[in-house]
Design a protein around this motif. Structure first.
Motif, PDB file in Angstrom:
ATOM      1  N   GLN A  31     -17.522 -25.819  -1.732  1.00 44.58           N
ATOM      2  CA  GLN A  31     -17.128 -27.147  -1.236  1.00 44.58           C
ATOM      3  C   GLN A  31     -16.060 -26.983  -0.160  1.00 44.58           C
ATOM      4  N   GLY A  32     -16.242 -27.605   0.980  1.00 44.93           N
ATOM      5  CA  GLY A  32     -15.277 -27.509   2.059  1.00 44.93           C
ATOM      6  C   GLY A  32     -13.940 -28.149   1.698  1.00 44.93           C
ATOM      7  N   GLN A  33     -12.862 -27.638   2.307  1.00 45.49           N
ATOM      8  CA  GLN A  33     -11.512 -28.140   2.016  1.00 45.49           C
ATOM      9  C   GLN A  33     -10.774 -28.340   3.330  1.00 45.49           C
ATOM     10  N   THR A  52      -9.208 -18.126   0.361  1.00 48.11           N
ATOM     11  CA  THR A  52      -7.864 -17.601   0.547  1.00 48.11           C
ATOM     12  C   THR A  52      -7.294 -18.048   1.887  1.00 48.11           C
ATOM     13  N   VAL A  53      -5.962 -17.971   1.991  1.00 49.67           N
ATOM     14  CA  VAL A  53      -5.272 -18.327   3.230  1.00 49.67           C
ATOM     15  C   VAL A  53      -5.741 -17.430   4.361  1.00 49.67           C
ATOM     16  N   THR A  71       2.897 -18.310   5.622  1.00 45.06           N
ATOM     17  CA  THR A  71       3.361 -19.093   4.471  1.00 45.06           C
ATOM     18  C   THR A  71       2.327 -20.176   4.181  1.00 45.06           C
ATOM     19  N   PRO A  72       1.717 -20.200   2.981  1.00 40.07           N
ATOM     20  CA  PRO A  72       1.898 -19.278   1.847  1.00 40.07           C
ATOM     21  C   PRO A  72       1.354 -17.886   2.151  1.00 40.07           C
ATOM     22  N   SER A  80      -3.646 -27.151  -0.995  1.00 41.21           N
ATOM     23  CA  SER A  80      -4.172 -28.507  -0.836  1.00 41.21           C
ATOM     24  C   SER A  80      -3.049 -29.422  -0.352  1.00 41.21           C
ATOM     25  N   GLY A  81      -3.260 -30.055   0.804  1.00 37.90           N
ATOM     26  CA  GLY A  81      -2.271 -30.974   1.346  1.00 37.90           C
ATOM     27  C   GLY A  81      -1.033 -30.295   1.910  1.00 37.90           C
TER      28      GLY A  81
END
Length: 330
Positions: A31-33, A52-53, A71-72, A80-81
């Protein structure tokens, strides 16, 4: 025709298997984020299927250098957000142990930059950060090594001069009784070096190897004065503060019997003294007063001070408080 269909089916099956493997390994999401990326003030928004970032940044076309700060952290799940912030490593010149090293870092703490470059520091080492012009401002971080060493030196101990009054010599003359001799000692210093240069020296120990011998000088106190045509010899001269009192109860109080500490009747010619300075029964000449005997004491008469006896209260008031010379007669 059948062969082409088989190959197409095989290719689709292979793609499906790779997708399943990647999903199982956590590299992509089903699912896309929504994701927000900030790179040196530039904002990139979009949708990612990476988990992952680091994967999200790669998908967004943001390639990371080895010393870029993210960061992170790169291996954490996509937040998220929350924005993913990338700080690019900037060129920095490191000066340490006689070497000039060109490096790049996104760290702001100079010690963190040095640690990242593998340059070790002690708790005492100094770190100086400044900027130089090299086609534009360039950060420079300089390491000043701090070391310590003990230093033992020999030093001279100066001798002191002891001056002893004597009535055997005329006033104003001196005679050396014993010559002085300097001593010697070994002193240990704790020396602090900054960059190989002495920054401070602290005395931490000393040992006397040979004590100093004091010089002894006799100072003459004897002399003569002329009083009413008579020459008087004195053994020493003092400068004192003098006040005046009367034999009556105005000065001595209602319960005084009128006699002094040595049994003489209180009258003109008797002065009160501090026996530690002028011995009782000593004959003296007081400047502005005359010949007298040190025959009394007083609670307020301490040190270089005397109290002269006069006849009347009016005379005592006129005398007041004054500085006079007292000659101890021989």
């Amino acid at each position: 025709m059948k062969l082409a269909v088989r190959l197409a089916n095989h290719k689709a099956l292979t793609i499906l298997l790779v997708a399943v493997v990647l999903m199982a390994a956590g590299w992509v999401s089903t699912q896309g984020q929504n994701v927000i990326v900030q790179v040196d003030g530039r904002v990139i928004t979009g949708v990612t299927w990476r988990r992952t970032v680091e994967g999200a940044l790669w998908a967004a076309g943001v390639l990371l250098g080895p010393n870029d700060r993210v960061t992170p952290d790169r291996q954490t799940p996509v937040p998220s957000g929350q924005a993913i912030i990338v700080q690019r490593a900037r060129p920095v010149l490191l000066v340490a142990d006689g070497q000039h090293i060109a490096a790049a870092s996104a760290e702001t703490d100079p010690r963190a930059v040095l640690s990242q470059a593998g340059i070790g520091l002690t708790a005492d080492d100094l770190v100086v950060q400044d900027f130089i012009e090299a086609g534009g401002p360039l950060r420079r971080i300089t390491v000043i090594r701090v070391t310590y060493a003990n230093e033992v030196v020999s030093e001279i101990v100066p001798y002191l001069t002891e001056r002893r009054p004597t009535a055997e010599l005329p006033l104003g003359t001196e005679r050396e009784v014993r010559a002085g001799m300097p001593g010697a000692k070994q002193v240990t210093y704790r020396v602090r070096y900054e960059g190989g240069v002495v920054a401070s020296r602290e005395r931490i120990d000393e040992e006397v190897m040979a004590p100093a011998v004091s010089r002894i000088v006799e100072v003459g106190t004897a002399g003569t004065i002329k009083v009413g045509g008579e020459t008087l010899a004195f053994s020493r001269q003092l400068t004192v503060t003098a006040t005046a009192y009367t034999p009556g109860p105005e000065s001595t109080g209602p319960y005084s019997d009128g006699f002094t500490a040595i049994g003489l009747k209180a009258q003109r010619g008797i002065i009160a003294v501090d026996p530690r300075v002028i011995s009782l029964r000593t004959r003296v000449y007081v400047e502005g007063y005359g010949l007298a005997i040190a025959g009394d004491v007083g609670g307020a008469i301490r040190g270089q001070r005397i109290d002269v006896c006069v006849d009347t209260v009016a005379e005592a008031l006129r005398w007041g408080r004054r500085t006079v010379r007292v000659y101890i007669l021989r």
